[in-house]
Design an enzyme around this catalytic site. Structure first.
Site, short mmCIF file in Angstrom:
data_model
loop_
_atom_site.label_atom_id
_atom_site.label_comp_id
_atom_site.label_asym_id
_atom_site.label_seq_id
_atom_site.Cartn_x
_atom_site.Cartn_y
_atom_site.Cartn_z
N ARG A 59 0.83 -1.21 0.00
CA ARG A 59 0.00 0.00 0.00
C ARG A 59 0.86 1.26 0.00
O ARG A 59 0.43 2.30 -0.51
CB ARG A 59 -0.94 -0.01 1.21
N LYS A 99 -16.43 -15.60 6.02
CA LYS A 99 -17.86 -15.62 6.29
C LYS A 99 -18.71 -15.28 5.07
O LYS A 99 -18.41 -14.35 4.33
CB LYS A 99 -18.19 -14.62 7.41
N GLY A 148 -7.29 -6.60 -0.03
CA GLY A 148 -7.40 -7.30 1.25
C GLY A 148 -6.48 -8.51 1.33
O GLY A 148 -5.32 -8.47 0.94
#
Length: 399
Positions: free
Chosen positions: A41, A206, A356
């Site tokens: 990043r 999830k 991510g």
């Protein structure tokens, strides 16, 4: 996206002017040493910072790191980031030990043309993330007072209605940085008329975290491949035993509905690596996805699943990947993510890695980043963009 770009600001002239750059320097830190585990990043914002420096701007960089609770917390200090940013720029980076206080003012005042300063973690000030518009606005006033123009190059934060992202642009002439423009350009190709076959690969823990993007993408994709911890709720929805694997019981009915509506377009693993415990040295073996022992948990997709996924991936002309296939941080359970990632590198078409953990996996597994069409810096922002949500940081730039 109809916004002014960095080149518009450069054309006006920024020599000697103070420019506040909202960057996304939220890098992972090694818990023991405090060193930066992945500087991707930081490197992503270099083109914007370099362009401003070359044009003679006095650059004030701000960012968040982690989730401090609105007050200083040494474990979330940006000091290591300032050191690494200086190394990558090949120049000294002045580091302010506060966000808008005495140290920040002194660091900004000391800047010469082409110099760079980095403010301490924005989230050390409660006003950054406050849901109260007045509190956020007060902090935004202080940030805006440090500069004469604003550049948002923090795509990973544009889905947050935070002071530095949403409120500061209302107080300064504002433009989108090169990274933000590139991210939106790439993701818009996925929401428009992507070349087919269009394949999406989703992993992660999830179903609930990915439900909105599944709902948004399902009508558009030719094939949706699901791995990672979220696959076990889908397998349970098919009536299979999943042992002690990660399971969202409240999502079983939703998964069953998604499978019914997908009409065969959702593809699940056919085998998994089942372990005795969630540990890097746990005993494990590969079992059929519909025969996971009751006392074991799945921590990766198996080799037959990798081969089946790779076959579908190989047919794609457009591909989006978000989320690892297993617990790639543990070598014993990294093969699924590696196999899928390597298949994506061979796609003859347009590929996007959705930030991510997926971007972290690419680097952690030592894969060639240039083999992917685009690696996003914003996991949550990428997903919300694909869901069709209004992103506060983008909306603020358009105003």
């Amino acid at each position: 996206m109809s916004v002014r770009a960095l080149d518009d600001l450069l054309a006006e002239g920024v020599s000697g002017r103070r420019v506040l750059v909202r960057a996304d320097l939220n890098v992972p830190l090694d818990k023991q040493s405090g060193s930066i585990a992945d500087d991707g990043r930081i490197r992503a914002v270099l083109p914007t910072l370099t362009a401003l420096r070359d044009a003679g701007a006095r650059v004030v960089v701000c960012s968040h790191l982690g989730r401090p609770k609105g007050s200083p917390d040494p474990q979330y200090s940006l000091a290591p980031v300032a050191a690494r940013l200086g190394e990558l720029l090949g120049a000294d980076v002045r580091f302010a030990t506060d966000t808008v206080g005495e140290s920040a003012g002194a660091a900004v005042d000391a800047l010469g043309d082409g110099d760079v300063a980095l403010l301490e973690n924005l989230r050390f000030n409660a006003g950054e993330t406050s849901k109260d518009a007045a509190e956020r606005g007060a902090f935004a006033d202080q940030l805006a007072a440090l500069a004469e123009a604003y550049v948002d190059d923090a795509f990973g934060a544009v889905h947050r209605k935070h002071a530095s992202v949403y409120d500061v642009p209302a107080r300064l002439p504002h433009v989108a940085g090169r990274l933000v423009l590139r991210e939106v350009e790439v993701l818009s190709k996925l929401t428009g008329e992507p070349e087919r076959p269009y394949v999406v690969v989703l992993g992660g823990s999830k179903v609930s975290d990915k439900l909105a993007v599944i709902e948004a993408l399902l009508p558009k994709v030719d094939k949706l491949l699901i791995g990672g911890g979220m696959c076990f709720t889908f397998l349970k929805a098919q009536g299979h035993e999943v042992g002690t694997s990660l399971l969202e019981k409240e999502m079983i009915a939703t998964c069953r509905d998604l499978l019914d509506r997908a009409e065969g377009r959702i593809m699940l693993p056919v085998d998994v690596v089942a372990a005795a415990a969630f540990a890097p040295d746990a005993g494990h073996d590969t079992v059929a996805a519909d025969a996971i022992p009751a006392n074991r948990l799945g921590l990766d997709i198996g080799p037959r699943s990798v081969a089946a996924f790779a076959e579908v991936i190989g047919s794609a002309r457009t591909l989006f990947w978000n989320g690892p296939m297993g617990v790639f941080e543990m070598p014993a359970f990294a093969a699924g993510t590696r196999g899928v990632a390597e298949a994506i590198t061979k796609v003859d078409g347009f590929t996007v890695v959705g930030g991510g953990d997926s971007a972290a996996a690419v680097r952690a597994l030592g894969l060639d980043e240039s083999s992917f069409g685009h690696i996003s810096t914003g996991g949550g922002a990428s997903l919300e963009y694909l869901e069709g949500k209004t992103l506060p940081g983008i909306a603020a730039l358009e105003n």
